[in-house]
Scaffold this motif. Structure first.
Motif, PDB file in Angstrom:
ATOM      1  N   TRP A 114     -72.905 -28.654 -40.461  1.00  0.00           N
ATOM      2  CA  TRP A 114     -71.986 -27.687 -41.093  1.00  0.00           C
ATOM      3  C   TRP A 114     -72.713 -26.853 -42.141  1.00  0.00           C
ATOM      4  CZ3 TRP A 114     -67.737 -32.016 -41.781  1.00  0.00           C
ATOM      5  CH2 TRP A 114     -67.261 -32.360 -40.515  1.00  0.00           C
ATOM      6  N   TYR A 115     -73.728 -27.446 -42.787  1.00  0.00           N
ATOM      7  CA  TYR A 115     -74.560 -26.661 -43.713  1.00  0.00           C
ATOM      8  C   TYR A 115     -75.316 -25.594 -42.914  1.00  0.00           C
ATOM      9  CZ  TYR A 115     -78.748 -25.218 -46.061  1.00  0.00           C
ATOM     10  OH  TYR A 115     -79.753 -24.440 -46.555  1.00  0.00           O
ATOM     11  N   LYS A 116     -75.909 -25.999 -41.787  1.00  0.00           N
ATOM     12  CA  LYS A 116     -76.699 -25.063 -40.974  1.00  0.00           C
ATOM     13  C   LYS A 116     -75.831 -23.934 -40.433  1.00  0.00           C
ATOM     14  CE  LYS A 116     -80.714 -27.780 -39.872  1.00  0.00           C
ATOM     15  NZ  LYS A 116     -81.259 -28.832 -39.034  1.00  0.00           N
ATOM     16  N   ASN A 117     -74.566 -24.259 -40.151  1.00  0.00           N
ATOM     17  CA  ASN A 117     -73.630 -23.224 -39.661  1.00  0.00           C
ATOM     18  C   ASN A 117     -73.178 -22.288 -40.777  1.00  0.00           C
ATOM     19  OD1 ASN A 117     -73.682 -24.309 -37.175  1.00  0.00           O
ATOM     20  ND2 ASN A 117     -71.717 -25.410 -37.345  1.00  0.00           N
ATOM     21  N   SER A 146     -67.378 -40.552 -37.887  1.00  0.00           N
ATOM     22  CA  SER A 146     -68.385 -39.770 -38.626  1.00  0.00           C
ATOM     23  C   SER A 146     -67.854 -38.375 -38.939  1.00  0.00           C
ATOM     24  CB  SER A 146     -69.664 -39.655 -37.796  1.00  0.00           C
ATOM     25  OG  SER A 146     -70.171 -40.938 -37.537  1.00  0.00           O
ATOM     26  N   ARG A 147     -67.129 -37.786 -38.004  1.00  0.00           N
ATOM     27  CA  ARG A 147     -66.589 -36.440 -38.229  1.00  0.00           C
ATOM     28  C   ARG A 147     -65.531 -36.461 -39.327  1.00  0.00           C
ATOM     29  NH1 ARG A 147     -66.184 -35.043 -32.924  1.00  0.00           N
ATOM     30  NH2 ARG A 147     -63.933 -35.260 -32.908  1.00  0.00           N
ATOM     31  N   LYS A 148     -64.687 -37.484 -39.286  1.00  0.00           N
ATOM     32  CA  LYS A 148     -63.615 -37.574 -40.300  1.00  0.00           C
ATOM     33  C   LYS A 148     -64.214 -37.820 -41.692  1.00  0.00           C
ATOM     34  CE  LYS A 148     -59.404 -39.116 -37.994  1.00  0.00           C
ATOM     35  NZ  LYS A 148     -58.786 -37.800 -37.963  1.00  0.00           N
ATOM     36  N   THR A 155     -72.243 -39.371 -40.298  1.00  0.00           N
ATOM     37  CA  THR A 155     -71.583 -38.537 -41.318  1.00  0.00           C
ATOM     38  C   THR A 155     -72.578 -37.496 -41.831  1.00  0.00           C
ATOM     39  OG1 THR A 155     -70.272 -40.453 -41.972  1.00  0.00           O
ATOM     40  CG2 THR A 155     -70.363 -38.624 -43.543  1.00  0.00           C
ATOM     41  N   TYR A 156     -73.783 -37.957 -42.162  1.00  0.00           N
ATOM     42  CA  TYR A 156     -74.810 -37.043 -42.678  1.00  0.00           C
ATOM     43  C   TYR A 156     -75.184 -36.000 -41.625  1.00  0.00           C
ATOM     44  CZ  TYR A 156     -75.224 -40.437 -46.535  1.00  0.00           C
ATOM     45  OH  TYR A 156     -74.956 -41.253 -47.610  1.00  0.00           O
ATOM     46  N   LYS A 157     -75.239 -36.408 -40.360  1.00  0.00           N
ATOM     47  CA  LYS A 157     -75.572 -35.445 -39.286  1.00  0.00           C
ATOM     48  C   LYS A 157     -74.557 -34.316 -39.258  1.00  0.00           C
ATOM     49  CE  LYS A 157     -78.509 -37.776 -35.993  1.00  0.00           C
ATOM     50  NZ  LYS A 157     -78.450 -39.115 -35.458  1.00  0.00           N
ATOM     51  N   ASN A 158     -73.276 -34.659 -39.394  1.00  0.00           N
ATOM     52  CA  ASN A 158     -72.233 -33.612 -39.404  1.00  0.00           C
ATOM     53  C   ASN A 158     -72.395 -32.689 -40.602  1.00  0.00           C
ATOM     54  OD1 ASN A 158     -70.105 -33.902 -37.195  1.00  0.00           O
ATOM     55  ND2 ASN A 158     -70.363 -36.004 -37.876  1.00  0.00           N
ATOM     56  N   PHE A 177     -85.016 -42.837 -46.923  1.00  0.00           N
ATOM     57  CA  PHE A 177     -83.877 -42.706 -46.000  1.00  0.00           C
ATOM     58  C   PHE A 177     -83.049 -41.474 -46.354  1.00  0.00           C
ATOM     59  CE2 PHE A 177     -79.439 -43.118 -44.975  1.00  0.00           C
ATOM     60  CZ  PHE A 177     -79.375 -43.731 -43.740  1.00  0.00           C
ATOM     61  N   MET A 178     -82.732 -41.326 -47.631  1.00  0.00           N
ATOM     62  CA  MET A 178     -81.873 -40.198 -48.036  1.00  0.00           C
ATOM     63  C   MET A 178     -82.561 -38.862 -47.778  1.00  0.00           C
ATOM     64  SD  MET A 178     -79.015 -41.470 -48.721  1.00  0.00           S
ATOM     65  CE  MET A 178     -78.279 -39.856 -49.007  1.00  0.00           C
ATOM     66  N   ASN A 179     -83.864 -38.803 -48.106  1.00  0.00           N
ATOM     67  CA  ASN A 179     -84.586 -37.551 -47.864  1.00  0.00           C
ATOM     68  C   ASN A 179     -84.561 -37.208 -46.377  1.00  0.00           C
ATOM     69  OD1 ASN A 179     -85.194 -37.317 -50.556  1.00  0.00           O
ATOM     70  ND2 ASN A 179     -87.299 -38.040 -50.370  1.00  0.00           N
ATOM     71  N   ASN A 180     -84.777 -38.247 -45.553  1.00  0.00           N
ATOM     72  CA  ASN A 180     -84.974 -37.973 -44.126  1.00  0.00           C
ATOM     73  C   ASN A 180     -83.697 -37.980 -43.289  1.00  0.00           C
ATOM     74  OD1 ASN A 180     -87.980 -37.608 -43.580  1.00  0.00           O
ATOM     75  ND2 ASN A 180     -87.834 -39.252 -45.102  1.00  0.00           N
ATOM     76  N   ASN A 181     -82.603 -38.410 -43.882  1.00  0.00           N
ATOM     77  CA  ASN A 181     -81.337 -38.350 -43.152  1.00  0.00           C
ATOM     78  C   ASN A 181     -80.379 -37.311 -43.703  1.00  0.00           C
ATOM     79  OD1 ASN A 181     -81.147 -40.523 -40.940  1.00  0.00           O
ATOM     80  ND2 ASN A 181     -82.118 -41.570 -42.658  1.00  0.00           N
TER      81      ASN A 181
END
Ligand code: F6R
Length: 235
Positions: free
Chosen positions: A50-53, A13-15, A43-46, A83-87
């Motif tokens: 990174w957006y939040k950072n 997911s990170r890659k 992937t989306y979580k990362n 799904f897209m909105n919420n993930n």
């Protein structure tokens, strides 16, 4: 093709997120082709983190998704728009009016498919993220006698309905048809990034990327794409 094997889902997911982030940084107004399902959640979580950072800015990014179940509107919690909105979309600064998912509730499905292809052609996809089904489907392009180029309506394979039943209360609730981007749209992306994890996917990954190109293994068409990265983790 770049084939990367990693140890676990977290690294995968990170890659994958790093490859998408690099695209967003290099071209802030890029078009991301996005996927749903369990594979891209990490992937989306990362990307959200990174957006939040403050490391990523999605304000000029557009997106175009692979598929949607027929008969479900975007408010339905089983729809791919939901799904897209919420993930992803609700947690980053993407302009939702520039995010596209096929309309599963369209009155005229054929017209919806044609309009979707027109949109893909006009926007141009910079990078397309893909998962892969156990039967080798990408998007919802199921095994067939031929590859279908256009966005189209499909009848889901019984094995896909069974695999996706885990997201529904019962297997009877899984829609039987969907709209999917065709192989033309997927192959038109400048870059393709396919992610897969779990030992159950090992066999289909081998067939798709190291076997013959065959519409019975839909993902095998990607062997013809000039810029494909596959990230696979058996765990
Ligand atoms: C989802 C999609 C599908 C999934 C595939 C794998 O938009 O297009 O092709 O990528 O069904 O699903 P998961 O990731 O749940 O194993």
């Amino acid at each position: 093709m770049k084939f990367i094997t990693v140890e676990n889902y977290e690294i995968l997911s990170r890659k994958a997120a790093a490859i998408i982030a690099a695209q967003v940084i290099a071209k802030p107004d890029c078009v991301l082709g996005l996927a749903t399902g369990s594979s891209p959640i990490g992937t989306y979580k990362n990307l959200i983190e990174w957006y939040k950072n403050g490391d990523l800015d999605f304000s000029a990014v557009s997106s175009i998704n692979l598929d949607e179940y027929t008969g479900l509107d975007g408010e339905n919690d089983q729809s791919y728009r939901y799904f897209m909105n919420n993930n992803l979309f609700n947690f980053i600064n993407i302009d939702k009016s520039k995010t596209f998912v096929p309309n599963g509730k369209a009155q005229d499905i054929k017209a919806e498919c044609e309009a979707y292809d027109k949109r893909i052609n006009e926007m141009g996809i910079d990078i397309q993220l893909l998962g892969i089904g156990l039967d080798g489907h990408i998007g919802f392009n199921e095994p067939d006698e031929f590859f279908t180029k256009e966005t189209h309506q499909v009848t889901l394979d019984p094995s896909t309905i069974e695999a996706n039943a885990r997201f529904f209360q019962s297997i009877d609730d899984v829609p039987k048809t969907a709209i999917t981007m065709g192989m033309g749209g997927i192959m038109s992306a400048k870059k393709v990034l396919l992610i897969a994890n779990g030992s159950a996917k090992k066999e289909i990954i081998e067939k798709a990327f190291f076997g013959p190109i065959d519409p019975k293994v839909p993902a095998s068409i990607l062997q013809l794409h000039p810029d494909v990265t596959v990230i696979f983790s058996e765990n």
